[in-house]
Design an enzyme around this catalytic site. Structure first.
Site, PDB file in Angstrom:
ATOM      1  CG  HIS A 186      -1.141 -21.028   3.198  1.00  0.00           C
ATOM      2  ND1 HIS A 186      -1.599 -22.138   3.881  1.00  0.00           N
ATOM      3  CD2 HIS A 186      -1.307 -21.294   1.867  1.00  0.00           C
ATOM      4  CE1 HIS A 186      -2.010 -23.043   3.014  1.00  0.00           C
ATOM      5  NE2 HIS A 186      -1.849 -22.562   1.791  1.00  0.00           N
ATOM      6  CB  SER A 316      -3.996   5.575  21.597  1.00  0.00           C
ATOM      7  OG  SER A 316      -3.306   5.423  22.822  1.00  0.00           O
ATOM      8  CE  LYS A 322      -1.874   2.274  18.271  1.00  0.00           C
ATOM      9  NZ  LYS A 322      -3.088   1.495  18.018  1.00  0.00           N
ATOM     10  CD  GLU A 329      -9.996  -2.532  16.841  1.00  0.00           C
ATOM     11  OE1 GLU A 329      -8.767  -2.593  16.748  1.00  0.00           O
ATOM     12  OE2 GLU A 329     -10.584  -1.637  17.498  1.00  0.00           O
TER      13      GLU A 329
END
Length: 453
Positions: A186, A316, A322, A329
């Site tokens: 969960h 980025s 970053k 993705e």
């Protein structure tokens, strides 16, 4: 541009002089502007193999003059060697049942054969795309057969990519086997596991999904070639079907078999829909793995930061340094595409009426698109993401020590209610379960160590 004039059943059509396609294709290319993409290379190969196999069968059954049949075979061999591929100009989504693509293939093969005979393109009085190249066939049995062959050929290139990923994940499972971490259910802290066992479970899931795809592909080995228009074999000579399917199996190097119920093979697309759903199920597993990796790599300060991911490019354009889980993705988006493709296949599979499902080109595009994405991207995902993952051992250990959920391991000794009280106290005070248990003299360090093991 210079033109020639070809004729079909509707009349005359101007065709570019050097084109190997003919009147039917000339009409069709004006109608089907959908994706901007030509038909898949494996569909082209599958169709030419079918035409070649049909010519062999027609010669052996005496249905066609040996000279004409032999020149069709030679033309097919020339195309299968890689020539004239640009002449298959019909888009991947075209007419119902793929009639436009079937005729594109008939015309290209016919004109290549005419040149072998020393004739000019379009001189169909000597060799005809319908009467000779399409002899004993219909779009209704050739396209479904070509679908199966094209999917199976693409699968041969896809399975090694899936195996590569399973191998990469299994290797990480061994590498991470000693790294204990907090489990999660969960999305909340749960009992500890190891990072290695998580990855081993991923490998198991992918292996099961791959095996299901292979099993589903067995249904595609049954083909309806010889069923012609409605599955009753009209206009085929005795013995044609057995010879044609045998020849097709040899040239494609696939274990093809005659579907006993030819009407089933034309009206039902169960085999294709079943295969598509198996590919979708693999995508569901890949999607889950990509999601987990993104969560485990989140941070590096404010997220979980349990694993490190390789930097494939700057994360980025505005935030220096970053690093994003870009390949995970991308895998998510690949999986979304596969799930959508399966929805298209499912809708097309139920959209056939009576003796024919006409939604074949759309179904085939969807399935080949899904397997193309897998064979193209999964090796990159394996080599450039999975192989480069690292474990943040310090963070993993801190999470275990700080999480009050490990009190669960003490519950059999001290009881559920007392364990729940300790859980709440740990959250309130920030003290670890070990600190609370030892300070309250509930258990000794030795007893705690034994239970935690």
């Amino acid at each position: 541009m210079e033109y020639r004039t070809d004729r079909d059943s509707l009349g005359e059509v101007k065709i570019p002089k050097d084109a190997y396609y003919g009147a039917f294709t000339g009409r069709a290319i004006k109608q089907y502007h959908v994706t901007g993409k030509k038909s898949h290379p494996h569909l082209i190969s599958a169709f030419v193999m079918i035409k070649r196999s049909a010519a062999v069968a027609n010669i052996q059954t005496g249905a066609i003059d040996k000279r004409l049949g032999s020149v069709i075979i030679k033309a097919c061999d020339i195309i299968l060697s890689g020539k004239h591929q640009d002449q298959f100009v019909i888009e991947e989504i075209n007419s119902g049942a793929g009639t436009a693509f079937n005729m594109n293939a008939n015309e290209v093969i016919c004109n290549v054969a005419l040149e072998i005979l020393g004739k000019k393109k379009g001189q169909n009085q000597f060799l005809h795309p319908n009467d000779h190249v399409n002899m004993s066939q219909s779009s209704n049995d050739t396209y479904p057969t070509a679908m199966h062959v094209a999917i199976l050929l693409n699968l041969k290139e896809t399975i090694p990519a899936i195996d590569m990923l399973i191998k990469s994940i299994s290797k990480k499972a061994k590498e991470f086997s000693s790294f204990k971490k907090i489990g999660r259910t969960h999305l909340m802290d749960a009992l500890p596991v190891t990072l290695g066992s998580e990855f081993a479970a991923y490998a198991t899931s992918l292996s099961k999904a791959k095996n299901a795809i292979v099993l589903a592909s067995k249904e595609l080995e049954f083909v309806g070639l010889g069923g012609t228009a409605v599955g009753n074999g009209a206009n085929t000579p005795n013995g044609y079907r057995k010879i044609a399917i045998s020849e097709l199996g040899k040239i494609s190097k696939l274990n093809l078999k005659a579907e006993k119920d030819m009407q089933h093979s034309l009206q039902s697309k169960f085999a294709v829909a079943n295969f598509s759903s198996a590919v979708r199920n693999l995508a569901l597993e890949l999607n889950k793995i990509a999601n987990d990796i993104r969560l485990m790599a989140s941070g590096p300060i404010a997220g979980l930061s349990e694993i490190g991911i390789p930097a494939v490019h700057a994360g980025s354009s505005i935030m220096p340094g970053k690093v994003n889980p870009s390949l995970a993705e991308c895998m998510n988006m690949v999986c979304f595409g596969i799930i959508g493709n399966d929805t298209a296949v499912a809708n097309a599979a139920q959209a056939g009426q009576f003796e024919l499902n006409v939604m074949l080109p759309g179904m085939l595009k969807a399935v080949l698109d899904s397997t193309d994405m897998l064979k193209n991207f999964v090796p990159i995902f394996s080599a450039n993401l999975i192989d480069g993952l690292s474990a943040n051992e310090e963070r993993l250990q801190q999470n275990i020590e700080k999480s009050p959920v490990i009190v669960t391991l003490l519950a059999p000794k001290i009881g559920y209610q007392k364990s729940a009280d300790l859980f709440k106290e740990s959250l309130k005070t920030g003290k670890t379960i070990r600190e609370l248990v030892t300070s309250q003299k509930i258990l000794t360090d030795k007893e705690i160590d034994s239970l935690f093991k």
